[in-house]
Design a protein around this motif. Structure first.
Motif, PDB file in Angstrom:
ATOM      1  N   ILE A 156       0.974  -1.179  -0.049  1.00 42.83           N
ATOM      2  CA  ILE A 156       0.124  -0.002  -0.199  1.00 42.83           C
ATOM      3  C   ILE A 156       0.709   1.369   0.054  1.00 42.83           C
ATOM      4  O   ILE A 156       1.686   1.205   0.889  1.00 42.83           O
ATOM      5  CB  ILE A 156      -0.756   0.056   1.334  1.00 42.83           C
ATOM      6  N   GLY A 157       0.766   2.062  -0.822  1.00 40.72           N
ATOM      7  CA  GLY A 157       1.343   3.528  -0.920  1.00 40.72           C
ATOM      8  C   GLY A 157       0.958   4.160  -2.256  1.00 40.72           C
ATOM      9  O   GLY A 157      -0.095   4.190  -2.800  1.00 40.72           O
ATOM     10  N   GLU A 158       2.150   4.886  -2.661  1.00 42.54           N
ATOM     11  CA  GLU A 158       2.089   5.552  -3.697  1.00 42.54           C
ATOM     12  C   GLU A 158       3.078   5.055  -4.847  1.00 42.54           C
ATOM     13  O   GLU A 158       4.256   4.784  -4.456  1.00 42.54           O
ATOM     14  CB  GLU A 158       2.205   7.129  -3.660  1.00 42.54           C
ATOM     15  N   GLN A 159       3.042   5.334  -6.060  1.00 47.53           N
ATOM     16  CA  GLN A 159       3.659   5.072  -7.231  1.00 47.53           C
ATOM     17  C   GLN A 159       4.450   3.610  -7.098  1.00 47.53           C
ATOM     18  O   GLN A 159       5.766   3.427  -7.081  1.00 47.53           O
ATOM     19  CB  GLN A 159       5.087   5.980  -7.162  1.00 47.53           C
ATOM     20  N   LEU A 160       3.609   2.680  -7.186  1.00 45.54           N
ATOM     21  CA  LEU A 160       3.678   1.147  -6.907  1.00 45.54           C
ATOM     22  C   LEU A 160       4.184   0.353  -8.141  1.00 45.54           C
ATOM     23  O   LEU A 160       4.322  -0.731  -8.230  1.00 45.54           O
ATOM     24  CB  LEU A 160       2.975   0.510  -6.039  1.00 45.54           C
ATOM     25  N   SER A 161       3.947   0.864  -9.193  1.00 46.69           N
ATOM     26  CA  SER A 161       3.613   0.358 -10.607  1.00 46.69           C
ATOM     27  C   SER A 161       4.951  -0.465 -11.041  1.00 46.69           C
ATOM     28  O   SER A 161       5.060  -1.623 -11.673  1.00 46.69           O
ATOM     29  CB  SER A 161       3.190   1.138 -11.712  1.00 46.69           C
ATOM     30  N   SER A 162       6.337   0.101 -10.526  1.00 49.62           N
ATOM     31  CA  SER A 162       7.300  -0.495 -10.853  1.00 49.62           C
ATOM     32  C   SER A 162       7.979  -1.536  -9.900  1.00 49.62           C
ATOM     33  O   SER A 162       9.117  -2.004 -10.453  1.00 49.62           O
ATOM     34  CB  SER A 162       8.392   0.646 -11.282  1.00 49.62           C
ATOM     35  N   ILE A 163       7.410  -1.546  -8.984  1.00 49.47           N
ATOM     36  CA  ILE A 163       8.021  -2.272  -7.754  1.00 49.47           C
ATOM     37  C   ILE A 163       7.729  -3.912  -8.005  1.00 49.47           C
ATOM     38  O   ILE A 163       6.722  -4.290  -8.280  1.00 49.47           O
ATOM     39  CB  ILE A 163       7.379  -1.859  -6.419  1.00 49.47           C
ATOM     40  N   GLU A 164       8.657  -4.594  -8.012  1.00 44.60           N
ATOM     41  CA  GLU A 164       8.787  -6.047  -8.286  1.00 44.60           C
ATOM     42  C   GLU A 164       9.705  -6.877  -7.312  1.00 44.60           C
ATOM     43  O   GLU A 164      10.499  -6.119  -6.901  1.00 44.60           O
ATOM     44  CB  GLU A 164       8.909  -6.528  -9.641  1.00 44.60           C
ATOM     45  N   TYR A 165       9.559  -7.860  -7.196  1.00 44.67           N
ATOM     46  CA  TYR A 165      10.358  -8.854  -6.436  1.00 44.67           C
ATOM     47  C   TYR A 165      10.583 -10.083  -7.084  1.00 44.67           C
ATOM     48  O   TYR A 165       9.369 -10.784  -7.463  1.00 44.67           O
ATOM     49  CB  TYR A 165       9.965  -9.053  -5.117  1.00 44.67           C
ATOM     50  N   PRO A 166      11.690 -10.646  -7.506  1.00 42.23           N
ATOM     51  CA  PRO A 166      13.038 -10.095  -7.156  1.00 42.23           C
ATOM     52  C   PRO A 166      12.874  -8.681  -8.044  1.00 42.23           C
ATOM     53  O   PRO A 166      12.348  -8.793  -9.347  1.00 42.23           O
ATOM     54  CB  PRO A 166      14.165 -10.916  -7.566  1.00 42.23           C
TER      55      PRO A 166
END
Length: 300
Positions: free
Chosen positions: A287-297
């Motif tokens: 949950i937050g802002e500007q999350l579209s580019s966050i991935e793991y790994p």
């Protein structure tokens, strides 16, 4: 997928008046609404109003705020509602007036039923009179009041009839400057067409993913799924590399070398692992802002 709308707003702003009208409108559309209500005390007077609406499933969280009574209580009530009423189409969650929107969404976003809910956004009722007198609030309450406005996806500027034309113009300008993303509608007694809310929220959203409020909104969510066990050290290194715009994370994760899943929680830079005694599908809700580019790994 059940459409979910979180109704936010300061104490006495008109959330329950809005809720009752939205229930009626959804019923007239031939859809099945349901309600999760929250109040501080042992008796929720507002829920008695909703109970008068026949055929409307209702669950309550009493004796505390949805964001601090414990995620277990919220998850249990939601899971019970989803199990007992499988035909629900629209879920309205009315928070107490002292609830922080980020923490309220955190309580709702459970990895246990992430695939069943389509969280459309936060509908915030802004008390126009309260905005005029906001400087009379304590610093803590003022900060909460402004946070409720800042994280809205759609705003009702309620009690507009109690202001002069000049006051209403000034308050409208100030509120829209404070949150320039969310559409704002001036209302009396929180009267508004639900289909208009749906249209405006959908217009602002990017293509939907499970339990996502959409890219580009002031507050969004994202679900990450893991097919293989995760190395705890590498995972925590990734967590420390995340931007400050990630406010909350929670989920169930299978760690390397562990027989069962772990409940992972993150807030304000701190991580917490709690061992479970069963195997749960590995999913993590951000949950937050500007999350579209966050991935793991993370991509190299």
């Amino acid at each position: 997928m059940i459409d979910v709308y979180l109704l936010s707003g300061f104490l006495g702003s008109g959330k329950t008046s809005l809720l009752v009208q939205l229930i009626d409108q959804v019923n007239k559309q031939g859809r099945q609404p349901a309600v999760l209500m929250n109040e501080f005390g042992e008796l929720n007077i507002d829920s008695q109003i909703v109970e008068e609406k026949e055929e409307v499933p209702l669950k309550e969280l009493l004796n505390g705020c949805i964001c601090c009574t414990g995620a277990e209580s919220t998850e249990a009530q939601l899971q019970s509602l989803l199990t007992d009423y499988p035909n629900v189409d629209v879920l309205f969650i009315e928070t107490t007036g002292a609830a922080h929107p980020v923490e309220s969404l955190d309580a709702v976003y459970s990895p246990l039923f992430a695939d069943q809910l389509d969280v459309k956004g936060i509908i915030t009722v802004v008390d126009a009179m309260r905005w005029l007198d906001r400087d009379k609030l304590s610093q803590r309450m003022l900060a909460l009041f402004l946070e409720q406005v800042r994280h809205a996806h759609f705003m009702l500027l309620n009690k507009a009839d109690l202001l002069t034309a000049d006051q209403l113009a000034s308050v409208t300008m100030q509120v829209t400057q404070f949150n320039s993303f969310a559409p704002l509608v001036q209302t009396t007694n929180a009267k508004i067409d639900f289909s208009y809310i749906e249209k405006m929220v959908d217009a602002a959203s990017a293509p939907k993913h499970a339990i996502s409020t959409g890219s580009g909104l002031p507050l969004a969510s994202k679900v990450l799924s893991f097919e293989k066990p995760i190395n705890q050290e590498h995972f925590e290194d990734w967590v420390r590399s995340l931007p400050d715009t990630v406010y909350r994370m929670k989920g169930y994760i299978q760690l390397e070398g562990s027989r069962y899943s772990h409940l992972f929680q993150y807030a304000y830079g701190m991580v917490n692992w709690i061992p479970e005694y069963m195997q749960i599908p590995s999913k993590l809700v951000l949950i937050g802002e500007q999350l579209s580019s966050i991935e793991y790994p993370p991509e190299k």
